[in-house]
Write a protein that holds these residues in place. Sequence first.
Motif, PDB file in Angstrom:
ATOM      1  N   CYS A  80       0.863  -1.182   0.000  1.00  0.00           N
ATOM      2  CA  CYS A  80       0.000   0.000   0.000  1.00  0.00           C
ATOM      3  C   CYS A  80       0.896   1.228   0.000  1.00  0.00           C
ATOM      4  O   CYS A  80       1.718   1.393   0.900  1.00  0.00           O
ATOM      5  CB  CYS A  80      -0.899  -0.009   1.236  1.00  0.00           C
ATOM      6  N   VAL A  81       0.713   2.070  -0.991  1.00  0.00           N
ATOM      7  CA  VAL A  81       1.517   3.284  -1.108  1.00  0.00           C
ATOM      8  C   VAL A  81       0.629   4.496  -0.904  1.00  0.00           C
ATOM      9  O   VAL A  81      -0.425   4.613  -1.542  1.00  0.00           O
ATOM     10  CB  VAL A  81       2.203   3.372  -2.478  1.00  0.00           C
ATOM     11  N   ALA A  82       1.065   5.387  -0.029  1.00  0.00           N
ATOM     12  CA  ALA A  82       0.347   6.635   0.209  1.00  0.00           C
ATOM     13  C   ALA A  82       1.087   7.774  -0.469  1.00  0.00           C
ATOM     14  O   ALA A  82       2.313   7.799  -0.503  1.00  0.00           O
ATOM     15  CB  ALA A  82       0.230   6.893   1.702  1.00  0.00           C
ATOM     16  N   SER A  83       0.330   8.722  -0.988  1.00  0.00           N
ATOM     17  CA  SER A  83       0.932   9.885  -1.629  1.00  0.00           C
ATOM     18  C   SER A  83       0.103  11.111  -1.292  1.00  0.00           C
ATOM     19  O   SER A  83      -0.991  11.028  -0.752  1.00  0.00           O
ATOM     20  CB  SER A  83       1.015   9.691  -3.150  1.00  0.00           C
TER      21      SER A  83
ATOM     22  N   ALA B 237       9.895   6.013   4.947  1.00  0.00           N
ATOM     23  CA  ALA B 237      10.589   6.774   3.908  1.00  0.00           C
ATOM     24  C   ALA B 237       9.887   6.650   2.561  1.00  0.00           C
ATOM     25  O   ALA B 237       9.908   7.579   1.750  1.00  0.00           O
ATOM     26  CB  ALA B 237      12.032   6.306   3.802  1.00  0.00           C
ATOM     27  N   GLU B 238       9.261   5.494   2.355  1.00  0.00           N
ATOM     28  CA  GLU B 238       8.578   5.252   1.084  1.00  0.00           C
ATOM     29  C   GLU B 238       7.069   5.405   1.212  1.00  0.00           C
ATOM     30  O   GLU B 238       6.355   5.177   0.232  1.00  0.00           O
ATOM     31  CB  GLU B 238       8.922   3.851   0.575  1.00  0.00           C
ATOM     32  N   ASN B 239       6.612   5.783   2.402  1.00  0.00           N
ATOM     33  CA  ASN B 239       5.159   5.897   2.633  1.00  0.00           C
ATOM     34  C   ASN B 239       4.426   4.632   2.187  1.00  0.00           C
ATOM     35  O   ASN B 239       3.369   4.711   1.555  1.00  0.00           O
ATOM     36  CB  ASN B 239       4.605   7.121   1.904  1.00  0.00           C
ATOM     37  N   THR B 240       5.008   3.522   2.532  1.00  0.00           N
ATOM     38  CA  THR B 240       4.479   2.235   2.104  1.00  0.00           C
ATOM     39  C   THR B 240       4.227   1.335   3.305  1.00  0.00           C
ATOM     40  O   THR B 240       5.013   1.316   4.248  1.00  0.00           O
ATOM     41  CB  THR B 240       5.450   1.543   1.139  1.00  0.00           C
ATOM     42  N   VAL B 241       3.137   0.614   3.235  1.00  0.00           N
ATOM     43  CA  VAL B 241       2.787  -0.373   4.252  1.00  0.00           C
ATOM     44  C   VAL B 241       2.611  -1.722   3.569  1.00  0.00           C
ATOM     45  O   VAL B 241       2.075  -1.791   2.458  1.00  0.00           O
ATOM     46  CB  VAL B 241       1.492   0.019   4.984  1.00  0.00           C
TER      47      VAL B 241
END
Length: 124
Positions: A22-25, A76-80
């Motif tokens: 899951c990527v947040a932006s 750092a990658e806004n990833t879960v």
Amino acid sequence: QVQVVESGGELVQAGGSLRLSCVASGRTFLINTMGWFRQAPGKEREFVAAVSRSDSSTYYADSVKEGRFTISRDNAENTVYLQMNKLKPEDTAVYYCAATIVTFAATPSRYDYWGQGTQVTVSS
């Protein structure tokens, strides 16, 4: 605003593994907790796991507490990620990633931003 996009769902045999991402932006500085929910046909959306941004504390639903699922976060990658092992047919559902500004929440109404969902199907 925050955008959330999930990926990684697919058809897998019982006993297999999958890793959802899951990527947040967007305005990601607003996010404290990111969580995973799932919804099976005819059922309500239910909490699976969540991870706090501030201290990486993790929370799990009782149904996955036996260690089959692991949530992790790369700030750092806004990833879960949601690592799912020993999958069972009853894990079949659409899995949703969500983000919230609060420290922790297990109810869907507490989450502000949602992805579109990714389908996980576990065959017996």
